[in-house]
Design a protein around this motif. Sequence first.
Motif, PDB file in Angstrom:
ATOM      1  N   MET A  81       0.840  -1.187   0.000  1.00 14.15           N
ATOM      2  CA  MET A  81       0.000   0.000   0.000  1.00 14.15           C
ATOM      3  C   MET A  81       0.880   1.244   0.000  1.00 14.15           C
ATOM      4  O   MET A  81       1.902   1.272   0.679  1.00 14.15           O
ATOM      5  N   ILE A  82       0.459   2.248  -0.776  1.00 13.83           N
ATOM      6  CA  ILE A  82       1.257   3.472  -0.819  1.00 13.83           C
ATOM      7  C   ILE A  82       0.383   4.661  -0.402  1.00 13.83           C
ATOM      8  O   ILE A  82      -0.573   5.008  -1.098  1.00 13.83           O
ATOM      9  N   LEU A  83       0.738   5.275   0.715  1.00 17.22           N
ATOM     10  CA  LEU A  83       0.091   6.520   1.144  1.00 17.22           C
ATOM     11  C   LEU A  83       0.917   7.659   0.571  1.00 17.22           C
ATOM     12  O   LEU A  83       2.112   7.737   0.825  1.00 17.22           O
ATOM     13  N   GLY A  84       0.271   8.541  -0.189  1.00 17.35           N
ATOM     14  CA  GLY A  84       1.030   9.601  -0.872  1.00 17.35           C
ATOM     15  C   GLY A  84       1.600   9.074  -2.181  1.00 17.35           C
ATOM     16  O   GLY A  84       2.730   9.378  -2.565  1.00 17.35           O
ATOM     17  N   ALA A  85       0.771   8.288  -2.892  1.00 20.26           N
ATOM     18  CA  ALA A  85       1.252   7.562  -4.077  1.00 20.26           C
ATOM     19  C   ALA A  85       1.586   8.477  -5.253  1.00 20.26           C
ATOM     20  O   ALA A  85       2.366   8.098  -6.128  1.00 20.26           O
ATOM     21  N   THR A  86       0.994   9.668  -5.270  1.00 21.85           N
ATOM     22  CA  THR A  86       1.220  10.545  -6.427  1.00 21.85           C
ATOM     23  C   THR A  86       2.380  11.511  -6.219  1.00 21.85           C
ATOM     24  O   THR A  86       2.708  12.290  -7.102  1.00 21.85           O
ATOM     25  N   GLY A  87       2.998  11.466  -5.046  1.00 17.61           N
ATOM     26  CA  GLY A  87       4.094  12.389  -4.757  1.00 17.61           C
ATOM     27  C   GLY A  87       5.437  11.875  -5.249  1.00 17.61           C
ATOM     28  O   GLY A  87       5.521  10.858  -5.946  1.00 17.61           O
ATOM     29  N   SER A  88       6.466  12.600  -4.868  1.00 16.76           N
ATOM     30  CA  SER A  88       7.813  12.267  -5.311  1.00 16.76           C
ATOM     31  C   SER A  88       8.236  10.872  -4.814  1.00 16.76           C
ATOM     32  O   SER A  88       8.690  10.021  -5.587  1.00 16.76           O
ATOM     33  N   ILE A  89       8.063  10.627  -3.512  1.00 16.00           N
ATOM     34  CA  ILE A  89       8.408   9.303  -2.959  1.00 16.00           C
ATOM     35  C   ILE A  89       7.471   8.235  -3.544  1.00 16.00           C
ATOM     36  O   ILE A  89       7.919   7.140  -3.904  1.00 16.00           O
ATOM     37  N   GLY A  90       6.189   8.570  -3.642  1.00 18.40           N
ATOM     38  CA  GLY A  90       5.224   7.610  -4.188  1.00 18.40           C
ATOM     39  C   GLY A  90       5.594   7.198  -5.606  1.00 18.40           C
ATOM     40  O   GLY A  90       5.561   6.010  -5.953  1.00 18.40           O
ATOM     41  N   ARG A  91       5.987   8.148  -6.420  1.00 13.31           N
ATOM     42  CA  ARG A  91       6.336   7.833  -7.816  1.00 13.31           C
ATOM     43  C   ARG A  91       7.627   7.014  -7.893  1.00 13.31           C
ATOM     44  O   ARG A  91       7.734   6.091  -8.694  1.00 13.31           O
ATOM     45  N   SER A  92       8.585   7.350  -7.035  1.00 13.84           N
ATOM     46  CA  SER A  92       9.822   6.553  -7.016  1.00 13.84           C
ATOM     47  C   SER A  92       9.530   5.122  -6.568  1.00 13.84           C
ATOM     48  O   SER A  92      10.107   4.162  -7.088  1.00 13.84           O
ATOM     49  N   THR A  93       8.627   4.991  -5.601  1.00 14.72           N
ATOM     50  CA  THR A  93       8.225   3.655  -5.140  1.00 14.72           C
ATOM     51  C   THR A  93       7.587   2.886  -6.298  1.00 14.72           C
ATOM     52  O   THR A  93       7.888   1.705  -6.531  1.00 14.72           O
ATOM     53  N   ALA A  94       6.714   3.577  -7.027  1.00 13.19           N
ATOM     54  CA  ALA A  94       6.030   2.939  -8.156  1.00 13.19           C
ATOM     55  C   ALA A  94       7.026   2.491  -9.219  1.00 13.19           C
ATOM     56  O   ALA A  94       6.871   1.419  -9.817  1.00 13.19           O
ATOM     57  N   ASP A  95       8.057   3.287  -9.467  1.00 11.16           N
ATOM     58  CA  ASP A  95       9.084   2.899 -10.450  1.00 11.16           C
ATOM     59  C   ASP A  95       9.706   1.565 -10.066  1.00 11.16           C
ATOM     60  O   ASP A  95       9.951   0.708 -10.917  1.00 11.16           O
ATOM     61  N   LEU A  96       9.983   1.391  -8.778  1.00  9.17           N
ATOM     62  CA  LEU A  96      10.613   0.141  -8.322  1.00  9.17           C
ATOM     63  C   LEU A  96       9.627  -1.024  -8.413  1.00  9.17           C
ATOM     64  O   LEU A  96       9.982  -2.112  -8.866  1.00  9.17           O
TER      65      LEU A  96
END
Length: 378
Positions: A1-16
């Motif tokens: 689960m990603i809280l803050g998925a559209t932010g900078s950290i969220g997007r980097s998490t999504a890349d991984l």
Amino acid sequence: MILGATGSIGRSTADLIADHPDFIVEAVVGGSDAAALAAMARRLKARHAALHDERGLAALRAALAGSDTSAAAGEAAVIEAAQRPCDIVVAAIVGIAGLKPTFAALQPGRTMALANKECLVSAGSAFMAEVARRGVQLLPMDSEHNAIFQALNGRDASSVEQMVLTASGGPFLRWSAEAIEAADVAAALAHPNWSMGRKVTIDSAGLMNKGLELIEAQALFRIAPEKLDVVVHPQSVVHGMVSFSDGTVLAGLSVPDMRTPIAHCLGHPDRMATSCRRLDLAALGGLTFEAPDHARFPALQLAIDAMKTGQGLPTVLNAANELAVEAFLAGKIKFGDIARLVGRACEAALRHGEAKSPQTLAEAIGVDHIARERFATP
Ligand code: NAD
Ligand code: MG
């Protein structure tokens, strides 16, 4: 689960995650951008998407039509999403807005990869008590704390003589005090090493970020303020260091790319393969270190004072800083006013005796609230 998925950290998490299809994403949570949240949900094939701003519900539903992702919006929907069953939650909402959802995400047996430092600054005791009570494994995602966490390797802080967080120095490292005072938004957002959200980038420009991170480290690692230090390191390659009682110093190094600490958290206790650029020290040639200049960067000392005073001062500092950064980004105040207003808010809280140490989430919200009201009408 990603809280803050559209932010900078969220997007980097999504890349991984996109490179590791074995992850199933239970939910993505965002603030107000329905289109961005829906796009993220589609990209990660998330089961559920929750938006804080309920006015965005129709747009979120429309953008997710035909997908397998359910949609909800509003404060309660965000809390409900945060409590959904999952193994690991990435907590990357920015600011005090992250407080309630991040607390709600502290569910038994779960791992939390924590990026939202404001939770630890404004409600550190309450947060760490809840982490222990719920049996949550907490993995720090902030790069400095992630490096220190890895250097500690499960040891507690009793054999630690010193913990050092490095600071890049930000865009104003070589600027005069007068130039920093009058710096505009574009200059403050032009971070030399890190690509981050706007709030943390402004915090970094004045070294307030490093001050918040000292308080974050104090809460996370249960370390005395006297053992915490900051060194300016413009290359941002060494992120954090721990000196032990035998004189050994362990440091965490990597190129400045948040995907590295995020990958550490996502892979823990194993190592996740990433395609991040690798560190090449010979190509870099040299690493330099210098003491922070407190005269040109007064925000750092304000945070150190708040950490040492304790009580509710870190909560007040955090609240005033959020409002001051907002005002600066809106063009209402000068860069130099940020630290001035934060300093005034801390003094006022001490004068009015409002700075009791918050022991629960509700108490932290209460201290935060009073600090915000006083900031608006000093
Ligand atoms: P950001 O501004 O890029 O993203 C913030 C996210 O929070 C967005 O997805 C936004 O939609 C969401 N959000 C905002 N208000 C919300 C609300 N009320 N409810 C639900 N979601 C909401 O911020 P960021 O740079 O990704 O930083 C996130 C956190 O991580 C911050 O606390 C920051 O200090 C910390 N951090 C960031 C970095 C970095 O490199 N970006 C590094 C270390 C720590
Ligand atoms: Mg950091």
